[in-house]
Motif scaffolding. Structure first.
Motif, short mmCIF file in Angstrom:
data_model
loop_
_atom_site.label_atom_id
_atom_site.label_comp_id
_atom_site.label_asym_id
_atom_site.label_seq_id
_atom_site.Cartn_x
_atom_site.Cartn_y
_atom_site.Cartn_z
N GLU A 119 1.01 -1.09 0.07
CA GLU A 119 -0.16 -0.10 -0.03
C GLU A 119 0.71 1.50 0.00
OE1 GLU A 119 -2.58 -0.82 3.41
OE2 GLU A 119 -4.29 -1.79 2.15
N GLN A 120 1.72 1.20 0.65
CA GLN A 120 3.02 2.38 0.85
C GLN A 120 3.64 2.52 -0.62
OE1 GLN A 120 4.86 0.55 4.41
NE2 GLN A 120 5.47 2.88 4.69
N ALA A 121 3.96 1.35 -1.24
CA ALA A 121 4.42 1.41 -2.62
C ALA A 121 3.32 1.93 -3.72
CB ALA A 121 4.96 0.18 -3.09
N LEU A 122 2.26 1.55 -3.56
CA LEU A 122 1.22 2.03 -4.36
C LEU A 122 0.91 3.65 -4.28
CD1 LEU A 122 -1.22 1.62 -6.31
CD2 LEU A 122 -2.90 0.65 -4.14
N ARG A 123 1.13 3.78 -2.90
CA ARG A 123 0.79 5.35 -2.84
C ARG A 123 1.83 6.28 -3.60
NH1 ARG A 123 -1.03 4.13 2.39
NH2 ARG A 123 1.19 4.34 3.47
N ILE A 124 3.18 5.61 -3.61
CA ILE A 124 4.18 6.36 -4.37
C ILE A 124 3.79 6.14 -5.83
CG2 ILE A 124 6.67 6.24 -4.71
CD1 ILE A 124 7.05 5.61 -1.77
N ALA A 125 3.58 5.20 -6.28
CA ALA A 125 3.41 5.00 -7.62
C ALA A 125 2.38 5.88 -8.31
CB ALA A 125 2.87 3.47 -8.06
N ARG A 126 1.19 6.09 -7.25
CA ARG A 126 0.24 7.24 -7.63
C ARG A 126 0.77 8.56 -7.69
NH1 ARG A 126 -4.84 3.91 -4.75
NH2 ARG A 126 -5.58 2.80 -6.93
N GLU A 127 1.59 8.81 -6.64
CA GLU A 127 2.07 10.34 -6.36
C GLU A 127 2.88 10.33 -7.71
OE1 GLU A 127 4.29 10.63 -2.95
OE2 GLU A 127 2.54 10.01 -1.68
N THR A 128 3.69 9.52 -8.19
CA THR A 128 4.53 9.71 -9.09
C THR A 128 4.06 9.49 -10.59
OG1 THR A 128 5.54 7.68 -8.91
CG2 THR A 128 6.75 9.38 -7.67
N GLY A 129 2.85 9.13 -10.66
CA GLY A 129 2.25 8.87 -12.11
C GLY A 129 2.92 7.77 -12.85
N ASP A 130 3.28 6.74 -11.91
CA ASP A 130 3.94 5.48 -12.56
C ASP A 130 2.66 4.51 -12.56
OD1 ASP A 130 5.29 3.09 -12.98
OD2 ASP A 130 7.01 3.74 -11.94
N ARG A 131 2.10 4.45 -13.62
CA ARG A 131 1.13 3.40 -14.01
C ARG A 131 1.34 2.04 -14.06
NH1 ARG A 131 -3.72 5.57 -15.94
NH2 ARG A 131 -4.71 3.72 -15.13
N VAL A 132 2.46 1.56 -14.44
CA VAL A 132 3.02 0.26 -14.44
C VAL A 132 3.30 -0.17 -12.99
CG1 VAL A 132 5.12 -1.34 -15.08
CG2 VAL A 132 4.19 0.53 -16.61
N TYR A 133 3.98 0.42 -12.16
CA TYR A 133 3.97 -0.12 -10.85
C TYR A 133 2.54 0.22 -10.03
CZ TYR A 133 8.98 -1.20 -10.96
OH TYR A 133 10.06 -2.00 -11.10
#
Length: 208
Positions: free
Chosen positions: A137-151
């Motif tokens: 969930e922490q990794a997911l929040r970061i992916a969304r913050e950075t706009g990294d759709r793959v991750y």
């Protein structure tokens, strides 16, 4: 990092070892460390994690010696993956956490998310599933913050699979459907197929 474009990993290693030899001849610490680390990645990809670890250790030593903290973090995290592949999951987590600390030190959100996700996977493998979900969930929040759709898709799917291990199929399906939608939006057919398969399995498990 080096990208093995042509799929011939053995040949890639052979050429990079030649580059490594030249870097050593010239006393070029920066490239020596880079080639050592990339050879480690290739050996890990070949399924020879014990060999990979030896190269990562050398790359880490050089990065530490020349004060290249960012590469030190990358090689520590990569070595964590090799230890995990070797079945030494606790050692894997230890190295991921050291890499995570360095990523945070530099404000490197991409690698922060990556190592958090890997820690999540390691915790799930150890049976610490809820802890693993928290990491994802922490990794997911970061992916969304950075706009990294793959991750974003990867962590959504991994959360779904983790909930399946807990027998919480409705939560599992919810996250897998989010991962599926993400894969379709970005045109990732491989992930689309993977998440469809997992959703199918989850519905079977839900009916049992």
């Amino acid at each position: 990092a080096y990208y093995n474009c042509f799929g011939d990993t053995h040949k890639s290693i052979e050429y990079i070892k030649q580059a490594l030899g030249i870097a050593r001849e010239m006393g070029d610490w920066q490239n020596e460390g880079l080639w050592l680390g990339n050879i480690g990645i290739l050996y890990n990809n070949l399924g020879v994690p014990s060999e990979a670890i030896e190269f990562f250790k050398q790359a880490i030593e050089i990065a530490h010696k020349i004060g290249d903290r960012q590469h030190e973090g990358v090689w520590l995290g990569s070595m964590g993956g090799a230890y995990a592949n070797l079945g030494e999951v606790h050692k894997g987590i230890e190295n991921y956490e050291r890499a995570l600390g360095i990523a945070r030190e530099f404000g490197d959100k991409q690698n922060e998310g990556l190592w958090l996700g890997h820690i999540g996977g390691a915790n799930v493998n150890l049976g610490e599933v809820r802890k693993g979900i928290e990491n994802y969930e922490q990794a997911l929040r970061i992916a969304r913050e950075t706009g990294d759709r793959v991750y974003e898709g990867m962590w959504l799917g991994n959360i779904g699979v983790a909930y399946s291990k807990l027998g919480e199929e409705s939560k599992c399906i919810k996250y897998l459907e989010l991962a599926l939608g993400n894969a379709r939006e970005i045109g990732d057919r491989h992930s689309e197929g993977a998440w469809l398969g997992h959703i199918g399995t989850a519905y079977v498990d839900q009916d049992e």
